[in-house]
Design a protein around this motif. Sequence first.
Motif, PDB file in Angstrom:
ATOM      1  N   UNK A 285      -0.760   4.818   7.804  1.00 51.27           N
ATOM      2  CA  UNK A 285      -0.311   5.481   6.574  1.00 51.27           C
ATOM      3  C   UNK A 285       0.302   4.475   5.601  1.00 51.27           C
ATOM      4  N   UNK A 286       0.910   3.437   6.109  1.00 48.19           N
ATOM      5  CA  UNK A 286       1.403   2.380   5.225  1.00 48.19           C
ATOM      6  C   UNK A 286       0.232   1.672   4.546  1.00 48.19           C
ATOM      7  N   UNK A 287      -0.819   1.382   5.310  1.00 49.38           N
ATOM      8  CA  UNK A 287      -2.006   0.757   4.716  1.00 49.38           C
ATOM      9  C   UNK A 287      -2.664   1.686   3.701  1.00 49.38           C
ATOM     10  N   UNK A 288      -2.711   2.980   4.006  1.00 53.48           N
ATOM     11  CA  UNK A 288      -3.274   3.941   3.075  1.00 53.48           C
ATOM     12  C   UNK A 288      -2.464   4.040   1.793  1.00 53.48           C
ATOM     13  N   UNK A 289      -1.141   3.960   1.915  1.00 58.75           N
ATOM     14  CA  UNK A 289      -0.285   3.997   0.724  1.00 58.75           C
ATOM     15  C   UNK A 289      -0.494   2.754  -0.133  1.00 58.75           C
ATOM     16  N   UNK A 290      -0.745   1.611   0.502  1.00 60.55           N
ATOM     17  CA  UNK A 290      -1.043   0.393  -0.251  1.00 60.55           C
ATOM     18  C   UNK A 290      -2.358   0.538  -1.020  1.00 60.55           C
ATOM     19  N   UNK A 291      -3.357   1.155  -0.377  1.00 56.73           N
ATOM     20  CA  UNK A 291      -4.619   1.403  -1.066  1.00 56.73           C
ATOM     21  C   UNK A 291      -4.439   2.354  -2.234  1.00 56.73           C
ATOM     22  N   UNK A 292      -3.531   3.302  -2.106  1.00 51.73           N
ATOM     23  CA  UNK A 292      -3.271   4.235  -3.214  1.00 51.73           C
ATOM     24  C   UNK A 292      -2.664   3.516  -4.416  1.00 51.73           C
ATOM     25  N   UNK A 293      -1.890   2.462  -4.163  1.00 51.07           N
ATOM     26  CA  UNK A 293      -1.377   1.658  -5.272  1.00 51.07           C
ATOM     27  C   UNK A 293      -2.539   1.010  -6.024  1.00 51.07           C
ATOM     28  N   UNK A 294      -3.494   0.440  -5.271  1.00 50.56           N
ATOM     29  CA  UNK A 294      -4.674  -0.155  -5.913  1.00 50.56           C
ATOM     30  C   UNK A 294      -5.432   0.892  -6.730  1.00 50.56           C
ATOM     31  N   UNK A 295      -5.520   2.095  -6.192  1.00 47.39           N
ATOM     32  CA  UNK A 295      -6.229   3.159  -6.903  1.00 47.39           C
ATOM     33  C   UNK A 295      -5.517   3.508  -8.206  1.00 47.39           C
ATOM     34  N   UNK A 296      -4.205   3.578  -8.175  1.00 47.64           N
ATOM     35  CA  UNK A 296      -3.458   3.909  -9.389  1.00 47.64           C
ATOM     36  C   UNK A 296      -3.581   2.795 -10.426  1.00 47.64           C
ATOM     37  N   UNK A 297      -3.561   1.539  -9.986  1.00 46.31           N
ATOM     38  CA  UNK A 297      -3.683   0.415 -10.918  1.00 46.31           C
ATOM     39  C   UNK A 297      -5.055   0.409 -11.578  1.00 46.31           C
ATOM     40  N   UNK A 298      -6.105   0.820 -10.839  1.00 44.63           N
ATOM     41  CA  UNK A 298      -7.461   0.817 -11.391  1.00 44.63           C
ATOM     42  C   UNK A 298      -7.590   1.745 -12.589  1.00 44.63           C
ATOM     43  N   UNK A 299      -6.709   2.750 -12.700  1.00 46.23           N
ATOM     44  CA  UNK A 299      -6.785   3.661 -13.847  1.00 46.23           C
ATOM     45  C   UNK A 299      -6.412   2.979 -15.157  1.00 46.23           C
ATOM     46  N   UNK A 300      -5.824   1.792 -15.086  1.00 47.01           N
ATOM     47  CA  UNK A 300      -5.511   1.054 -16.309  1.00 47.01           C
ATOM     48  C   UNK A 300      -6.757   0.438 -16.936  1.00 47.01           C
ATOM     49  N   UNK A 301      -7.842   0.371 -16.192  1.00 50.44           N
ATOM     50  CA  UNK A 301      -9.034  -0.340 -16.634  1.00 50.44           C
ATOM     51  C   UNK A 301     -10.193   0.640 -16.834  1.00 50.44           C
ATOM     52  N   UNK A 302     -11.229   0.198 -17.565  1.00 47.50           N
ATOM     53  CA  UNK A 302     -12.357   1.106 -17.813  1.00 47.50           C
ATOM     54  C   UNK A 302     -13.252   1.244 -16.589  1.00 47.50           C
ATOM     55  N   UNK A 303     -14.098   2.253 -16.617  1.00 49.22           N
ATOM     56  CA  UNK A 303     -15.109   2.448 -15.583  1.00 49.22           C
ATOM     57  C   UNK A 303     -16.487   2.450 -16.241  1.00 49.22           C
ATOM     58  N   UNK A 341       3.336   6.074 -14.709  1.00 43.24           N
ATOM     59  CA  UNK A 341       4.158   6.877 -13.793  1.00 43.24           C
ATOM     60  C   UNK A 341       3.466   7.034 -12.443  1.00 43.24           C
ATOM     61  N   UNK A 342       2.136   7.179 -12.470  1.00 42.52           N
ATOM     62  CA  UNK A 342       1.394   7.294 -11.215  1.00 42.52           C
ATOM     63  C   UNK A 342       1.497   6.001 -10.409  1.00 42.52           C
ATOM     64  N   UNK A 343       1.474   4.855 -11.097  1.00 41.13           N
ATOM     65  CA  UNK A 343       1.615   3.575 -10.392  1.00 41.13           C
ATOM     66  C   UNK A 343       2.990   3.472  -9.743  1.00 41.13           C
ATOM     67  N   UNK A 344       4.030   3.851 -10.492  1.00 46.76           N
ATOM     68  CA  UNK A 344       5.389   3.806  -9.922  1.00 46.76           C
ATOM     69  C   UNK A 344       5.510   4.753  -8.730  1.00 46.76           C
ATOM     70  N   UNK A 345       4.906   5.925  -8.836  1.00 49.18           N
ATOM     71  CA  UNK A 345       4.952   6.884  -7.738  1.00 49.18           C
ATOM     72  C   UNK A 345       4.232   6.339  -6.517  1.00 49.18           C
ATOM     73  N   UNK A 346       3.071   5.706  -6.732  1.00 53.82           N
ATOM     74  CA  UNK A 346       2.323   5.136  -5.611  1.00 53.82           C
ATOM     75  C   UNK A 346       3.116   4.020  -4.943  1.00 53.82           C
ATOM     76  N   UNK A 347       3.802   3.199  -5.754  1.00 49.75           N
ATOM     77  CA  UNK A 347       4.617   2.126  -5.191  1.00 49.75           C
ATOM     78  C   UNK A 347       5.773   2.688  -4.369  1.00 49.75           C
ATOM     79  N   UNK A 348       6.403   3.754  -4.888  1.00 56.14           N
ATOM     80  CA  UNK A 348       7.500   4.387  -4.142  1.00 56.14           C
ATOM     81  C   UNK A 348       6.991   4.995  -2.839  1.00 56.14           C
ATOM     82  N   UNK A 349       5.805   5.604  -2.882  1.00 57.47           N
ATOM     83  CA  UNK A 349       5.217   6.164  -1.657  1.00 57.47           C
ATOM     84  C   UNK A 349       4.925   5.072  -0.637  1.00 57.47           C
ATOM     85  N   UNK A 350       4.501   3.903  -1.110  1.00 54.92           N
ATOM     86  CA  UNK A 350       4.261   2.782  -0.199  1.00 54.92           C
ATOM     87  C   UNK A 350       5.556   2.352   0.477  1.00 54.92           C
TER      88      UNK A 350
END
Length: 449
Positions: A285-303, A341-350
């Motif tokens: 779950x710690x590794x999964x929370x770290x991946x969620x941080x990467x997911x939140x950061x990706x929203x800053x960039x285009x797709x 805010x989503x990035x901060x939340x993901x970091x706190x969850x990690x």
Amino acid sequence: MPSDFRGAIVGCASLEEARLAQDPDSARQGERSATLAEMGLSKETPLALDAGLTLSLTHNPTVARARNRAEASMARLDQASAGRWPALSASLSYNESISGLSSNGAPSLRGASGSRKAGQSGQLGASLLLYDFGGLDATIRAAAEEARASQLDLKEAEVETAFAFKSAYFGVLKGEELQRVADETVRQFEKRLEQVRGFVEVGTRVKYDLTKAQVDLGNARLAAVRARSAIRVDRAQLALALGLSEEAAFPLTKPASPGPVIPSFDSLMEEARKSRPRLAAAAAREAGASASVDRAVADLYPSLSLQLSYSWFGSLSPAAWSASIGAFINWLLSSGGAVQAEIRMAAANLREARAARVQADHEVLLELRQAVTLFEDSRESLGIADLTTKQAEENLTLVQGRYENQRASSVELTDAQVALATARGDRIQADYNLHLALAALRRAAGATR
């Protein structure tokens, strides 16, 4: 087209499974209360510890719930992984229209000026995500770690269920032995009451001795009633651990006593850190929370995605058609701070997941220390209880002879009888504490057997 691929497209397999889950008659083991007959048990056949463990792991609802949660997490992983594949869509429409003119203002559908038209339209589309700065990969990693954690939660549920069953199993056996001690104590006080009554009748003992013998017998009977009540509670706990809907009114087989030696604490802790599912699940779950941080950061960039479409419209024949293919960039330039805010939340969850892993490690360490302490204390107490029981038996024999010869009081005799019953109870308690300590050690190491 292969049947499994066709089923994946239209969802037949998933639909059938969903409908099956809605049918109460299709409930799996652990999703319904099992009966003695379903478990292959009877009130006359003894249940061994290993056989009971197998039944408990099969029918206990706690294990069934953990298994279903693991299946749900695997489905969420499949759902996340679907983003790697093209999304296909189709639409079709058909319409008819009738129009006309009327001289008096009323609708006319049959006049010469009336007309009737039919039209259709349809579209086939496909879209595929090409690149999103690792957002999809991070989503899949997070789902994969959660699925792994859920599988480990299932193993942890099995470990806890096995420990609960062993605790209830040994609780019943201990209660039965304590009841036998209580019943034997009642018989001793009954015998003593008859003896004292005879002494009082011939005048060798005073009325006080008779009254005290009656009070002692009443107290012994009260202790026997409490022992029987405790067994009923213990058997209810055993039925709960088994997932049994009926009373667990069957005999149990006492296993052999544990060996006198256990590995060192350091080796036990090393084994627990390698094998305990709870610790591995916390790490996942710690590794999964770290991946969620990467997911939140990706929203800053285009797709970047690829889209294809083919459409037709107009009259039934001929119909106009068009086809298109194109690459699309989607970039959320401003979200009012929602992405940040989503990035901060993901970091706190990690950080929370990391702290949870440390807490789990500390709690397993505490469980292990308690189990080792209980094992060592019970092993030492068992030796002392054996000696104390032997001494209490000898003391009762001595005091009984002195009492019959008018050289000991009724208080001394009562004290000797109570001391023997207490020593026997302590010996039984120490014996089953040793069994329970070994079960706790295996629990801490992540073992069910």
